[in-house]
Design an enzyme around this catalytic site. Structure first.
Site, PDB file in Angstrom:
ATOM      1  N   PHE A 164      33.380 -29.850  24.035  1.00 17.10           N
ATOM      2  CA  PHE A 164      32.899 -29.861  22.640  1.00 17.10           C
ATOM      3  C   PHE A 164      33.565 -28.787  21.783  1.00 17.10           C
ATOM      4  O   PHE A 164      33.547 -28.879  20.560  1.00 17.10           O
ATOM      5  CB  PHE A 164      31.372 -29.661  22.609  1.00 17.10           C
ATOM      6  CG  PHE A 164      30.934 -28.226  22.819  1.00 17.10           C
ATOM      7  CD1 PHE A 164      30.972 -27.313  21.766  1.00 17.10           C
ATOM      8  CD2 PHE A 164      30.510 -27.775  24.056  1.00 17.10           C
ATOM      9  CE1 PHE A 164      30.591 -25.982  21.959  1.00 17.10           C
ATOM     10  CE2 PHE A 164      30.131 -26.451  24.255  1.00 17.10           C
ATOM     11  CZ  PHE A 164      30.181 -25.548  23.204  1.00 17.10           C
ATOM     12  N   LYS A 189      38.378 -39.543  26.535  1.00 19.19           N
ATOM     13  CA  LYS A 189      36.904 -39.539  26.521  1.00 19.19           C
ATOM     14  C   LYS A 189      36.497 -38.172  25.960  1.00 19.19           C
ATOM     15  O   LYS A 189      36.439 -37.179  26.668  1.00 19.19           O
ATOM     16  CB  LYS A 189      36.377 -39.722  27.955  1.00 19.19           C
ATOM     17  CG  LYS A 189      34.980 -40.317  28.075  1.00 19.19           C
ATOM     18  CD  LYS A 189      33.899 -39.567  27.351  1.00 19.19           C
ATOM     19  CE  LYS A 189      33.442 -38.334  28.073  1.00 19.19           C
ATOM     20  NZ  LYS A 189      32.473 -37.514  27.275  1.00 19.19           N
ATOM     21  N   CYS A 209      37.017 -20.851  25.347  1.00 21.23           N
ATOM     22  CA  CYS A 209      37.277 -20.550  26.762  1.00 21.23           C
ATOM     23  C   CYS A 209      38.131 -19.306  26.896  1.00 21.23           C
ATOM     24  O   CYS A 209      38.250 -18.751  27.978  1.00 21.23           O
ATOM     25  CB  CYS A 209      37.973 -21.718  27.416  1.00 21.23           C
ATOM     26  SG  CYS A 209      39.538 -22.056  26.635  1.00 21.23           S
ATOM     27  N   GLU A 224      30.767 -36.002  23.904  1.00 17.98           N
ATOM     28  CA  GLU A 224      29.820 -36.819  23.134  1.00 17.98           C
ATOM     29  C   GLU A 224      29.149 -36.010  22.020  1.00 17.98           C
ATOM     30  O   GLU A 224      28.507 -36.571  21.142  1.00 17.98           O
ATOM     31  CB  GLU A 224      28.774 -37.439  24.073  1.00 17.98           C
ATOM     32  CG  GLU A 224      27.853 -36.456  24.782  1.00 17.98           C
ATOM     33  CD  GLU A 224      28.441 -35.851  26.059  1.00 17.98           C
ATOM     34  OE1 GLU A 224      29.674 -35.699  26.151  1.00 17.98           O
ATOM     35  OE2 GLU A 224      27.651 -35.516  26.959  1.00 17.98           O
TER      36      GLU A 224
HETATM   37  P1  NAD Z   1      31.273 -29.826  29.936  1.00 20.04           P
HETATM   38  O1  NAD Z   1      31.867 -29.554  31.272  1.00 20.04           O
HETATM   39  O2  NAD Z   1      29.802 -29.938  29.830  1.00 20.04           O
HETATM   40  O3  NAD Z   1      31.849 -31.213  29.354  1.00 20.04           O
HETATM   41  C1  NAD Z   1      33.237 -31.478  29.312  1.00 20.04           C
HETATM   42  C2  NAD Z   1      33.440 -32.983  29.363  1.00 20.04           C
HETATM   43  O4  NAD Z   1      32.924 -33.491  30.600  1.00 20.04           O
HETATM   44  C3  NAD Z   1      32.727 -33.750  28.251  1.00 20.04           C
HETATM   45  O5  NAD Z   1      33.567 -34.776  27.799  1.00 20.04           O
HETATM   46  C4  NAD Z   1      31.483 -34.281  28.940  1.00 20.04           C
HETATM   47  O6  NAD Z   1      31.038 -35.497  28.373  1.00 20.04           O
HETATM   48  C5  NAD Z   1      31.954 -34.495  30.357  1.00 20.04           C
HETATM   49  N1  NAD Z   1      30.873 -34.325  31.327  1.00 20.04           N
HETATM   50  C6  NAD Z   1      29.831 -33.454  31.246  1.00 20.04           C
HETATM   51  N2  NAD Z   1      29.040 -33.573  32.331  1.00 20.04           N
HETATM   52  C7  NAD Z   1      29.587 -34.525  33.123  1.00 20.04           C
HETATM   53  C8  NAD Z   1      29.252 -35.090  34.386  1.00 20.04           C
HETATM   54  N3  NAD Z   1      28.169 -34.692  35.066  1.00 20.04           N
HETATM   55  N4  NAD Z   1      30.061 -36.031  34.907  1.00 20.04           N
HETATM   56  C9  NAD Z   1      31.156 -36.442  34.246  1.00 20.04           C
HETATM   57  N5  NAD Z   1      31.524 -35.949  33.032  1.00 20.04           N
HETATM   58  C10 NAD Z   1      30.766 -34.996  32.484  1.00 20.04           C
HETATM   59  O7  NAD Z   1      31.856 -28.713  28.949  1.00 20.04           O
HETATM   60  P2  NAD Z   1      31.447 -28.442  27.431  1.00 20.04           P
HETATM   61  O8  NAD Z   1      30.088 -27.852  27.397  1.00 20.04           O
HETATM   62  O9  NAD Z   1      31.746 -29.616  26.583  1.00 20.04           O
HETATM   63  O10 NAD Z   1      32.523 -27.317  27.063  1.00 20.04           O
HETATM   64  C11 NAD Z   1      32.344 -25.953  27.319  1.00 20.04           C
HETATM   65  C12 NAD Z   1      32.990 -25.559  28.628  1.00 20.04           C
HETATM   66  O11 NAD Z   1      34.372 -25.884  28.607  1.00 20.04           O
HETATM   67  C13 NAD Z   1      32.950 -24.063  28.887  1.00 20.04           C
HETATM   68  O12 NAD Z   1      32.662 -23.858  30.250  1.00 20.04           O
HETATM   69  C14 NAD Z   1      34.356 -23.598  28.550  1.00 20.04           C
HETATM   70  O13 NAD Z   1      34.766 -22.405  29.195  1.00 20.04           O
HETATM   71  C15 NAD Z   1      35.154 -24.754  28.996  1.00 20.04           C
HETATM   72  N6  NAD Z   1      36.457 -24.797  28.351  1.00 20.04           N
HETATM   73  C16 NAD Z   1      37.542 -24.476  29.111  1.00 20.04           C
HETATM   74  C17 NAD Z   1      38.785 -24.478  28.523  1.00 20.04           C
HETATM   75  C18 NAD Z   1      40.000 -24.122  29.327  1.00 20.04           C
HETATM   76  O14 NAD Z   1      41.078 -24.303  28.812  1.00 20.04           O
HETATM   77  N7  NAD Z   1      39.879 -23.641  30.532  1.00 20.04           N
HETATM   78  C19 NAD Z   1      38.936 -24.826  27.169  1.00 20.04           C
HETATM   79  C20 NAD Z   1      37.801 -25.180  26.444  1.00 20.04           C
HETATM   80  C21 NAD Z   1      36.562 -25.165  27.050  1.00 20.04           C
END
Ligand code: NAD
Length: 503
Positions: A156, A180, A288, A183
């Site tokens: 997000f 994808k 991140c 959401e």
């Molecule tokens: P998230 O892991 O909750 O979601 C990321 C994606 O995975 C979304 O599209 C979501 O719909 C999907 N998703 C979530 N739960 C799922 C499941 N159980 N099964 C399958 N798909 C699933 O992350 P977020 O809250 O959207 O973003 C924040 C996180 O992302 C933080 O931990 C941040 O550090 C990390 N982040 C990392 C980087 C990097 O480059 N390393 C960059 C940006 C964000």
């Protein structure tokens, strides 16, 4: 771009060059974090919707793969210009659904555009190697060819930039793409898809399926998907990596972070405080690469805490779309409350609340606001240190020596970004040599590599081998083929059953 795409109450998928509305019956709310109001519903894809998107990408692949490099480059140039022309529209969408400030959203778009600019150079990037006369009359050369249908799953916190990290290089290399998006922020991807269509990208090359775990699970298992790029939290990154590799796919899964800023006693305190405040509280700490821990060595701790406290008092918290705001809200009410709970547990675990963001938040309306917080005397082994908070909370860990500070950073399970602040070049160079983290800043707090390098952490911040975008992105989205070629003079041809060797 029609207003209906991003202002519809029901946000849909983009498949084969157009909006596709399906009726799974399952939807999720899209919030405006600055007002706390729900502004739309997003359709959650079914297995059939995902099949449709992958089928569209598969059908588009042969034609796109055969499209000349110069033509692909021309389309990417046009897309770059269209995104720039529509920058403020995109910025408004990002700010409305994510909550970040206008200035921050502009920065996101600019850093995303860098990746499209890099991908415009694809004719040069895909050049292979050629060795003439490896044997008499024999040449060997290496080609890089696309994989087929590839998938991006994004978080997000960067609704436009992280998709651009992925799809720019993926499609430049000749793959077709299914995105994808999170959401929570579904609209930016649809604007990017529409602009790609306007730029001349053929239908089916870039598709968007909205949704949740159902869509992701289906993509990870789909026999026609060749590779998966993921950015998100560590627990999900790990599951994505394990599931998709088990299903035979190439995977790069970037996870969460706990980024430390090491401040040596000789650092300029004002410069270090400016950098710490910018990197800890920008985007309300939801980056991140945000700095979430300062490891202060020796005598620098007291003046640094004072300097940071003074700066926090001046941060203007407010709606992202208000140009005066410097820090917006958190993404959801639950996340705001979760972040606030760390302030509760930190004091219970022996830390000191130098600034309590629950008190200093200007909270217009019902938005998901929380002020900037500074927690001093934090120690590893406590909840505030061990967990990724992903909000405007900066922890101070005090140490006596460089070696202790380094050990703390290297013992942390995450290894995304880190920074050292010092005026001693030798100390900085030693840190760069010693530290077990993928991206390092020297007097630079958020060392996100420019698009012609690659982005990626170490340890629990990345599952997979190749980093994202830049040269490693091109490597990820292509596979190499080596050709050994001989054009014999019929006069010299003969039977030889021996194993081929250099002659
Ligand atoms: P998230 O892991 O909750 O979601 C990321 C994606 O995975 C979304 O599209 C979501 O719909 C999907 N998703 C979530 N739960 C799922 C499941 N159980 N099964 C399958 N798909 C699933 O992350 P977020 O809250 O959207 O973003 C924040 C996180 O992302 C933080 O931990 C941040 O550090 C990390 N982040 C990392 C980087 C990097 O480059 N390393 C960059 C940006 C964000």
């Amino acid at each position: 771009m029609s207003q209906s795409i991003t202002q519809a109450l029901l946000i849909n998928h983009w498949i084969s060059g157009t909006i596709v509305e399906t009726g799974s019956g399952r939807t999720g709310p899209v919030w405006n974090p600055a007002t706390g109001q729900q502004i739309a519903e997003v359709n959650f894809a079914t297995v059939e919707d995902v099949d449709l998107a992958v089928a569209a990408a598969k059908a588009a692949y042969p034609g796109w793969r055969a499209t000349p490099l110069s033509r692909r480059s021309e389309i990417l140039f046009k897309l770059r210009n269209l995104i720039e022309t529509n920058r403020e529209r995109l910025v408004e969408i990002i700010s409305t659904e994510n909550g970040k400030t206008i200035a921050d959203a502009r920065g996101e778009v600019a850093r995303g555009l860098e990746n499209i600019e890099f991908a415009c150079g694809i004719p040069a990037l895909l050049k292979g190697g050629y060795s003439e006369q490896v044997s008499t009359g024999v040449d060997v050369y290496q080609l890089r060819q696309p994989l087929g249908v590839v998938v991006g799953i994004t978080p997000f916190n960067f609704p436009a930039m992280v998709p651009m990290w992925m799809f720019a290089n993926a499609i430049a290399c000749g793959n077709t793409f299914v995105l994808k998006p999170s959401e929570k922020v579904p609209s930016a991807s649809l604007l990017l898809a529409e602009l790609a269509r306007q730029a001349g990208l053929p239908a089916g090359v870039f598709n968007v399926v909205q949704g949740d775990k159902v869509a992701v699970d289906c993509l990870l298992a789909h026999p026609d998907v060749r590779a998966v790029s993921f950015v998100g939290s560590t627990p999900i990154a790990k599951v994505i990596y394990e599931t998709a590799t088990r299903n035979g796919k190439r995977v790069q899964a970037l996870g969460g972070a706990k980024n430390h800023m090491l401040v040596l006693p000789d650092a300029d305190v004002d410069a270090a405080a400016d950098a710490a405040v910018s990197a800890a509280y920008g985007a309300a700490g939801q980056r991140c690469m945000a700095i979430s821990v300062i490891v202060a060595v020796g005598s620098v701790a007291d003046p640094l805490v004072d300097a940071i406290r003074q700066r926090i008092a001046k941060i203007k918290v407010g709606p992202g779309l208000d140009k005066r705001s410097e820090m917006g809200p958190l993404i959801t009410r639950q996340q705001r409350d979760r972040v606030a709970s760390f302030l509760e547990s930190a004091t219970a675990e022996g830390a000191t609340l130098a600034v309590d963001g629950r008190k200093n938040a200007a909270t217009p309306g019902d938005g998901f606001f929380l002020g900037a917080s500074l927690v001093d005397n934090v120690t590893p082994g406590t909840r505030c240190y061990d967990e990724e908070i992903f909000g405007p909370v900066l922890s101070i860990v005090r140490t006596q020596a460089y070696a202790d500070a380094l050990a703390i950073i290297n013992d942390n399970p995450y290894g995304n970004g880190t920074a050292i602040f010092t005026q001693n070049g030798g100390a900085a160079r030693q840190f760069q040599f010693d530290v077990e983290v993928g991206m390092v800043g020297i007097n630079v707090p958020i060392p996100v590599p420019v698009s012609y390098y690659s982005f990626g952490g170490w340890k629990s911040s990345l599952f997979g081998d190749l980093h994202m975008y830049g040269p490693e992105g091109v490597q990820f989205y292509t596979r190499s083929k080596v050709v050994t070629s001989r054009w014999p003079d019929p006069g010299t041809s003969k039977v030889d059953l021996g194993f081929p060797q250099v002659r």
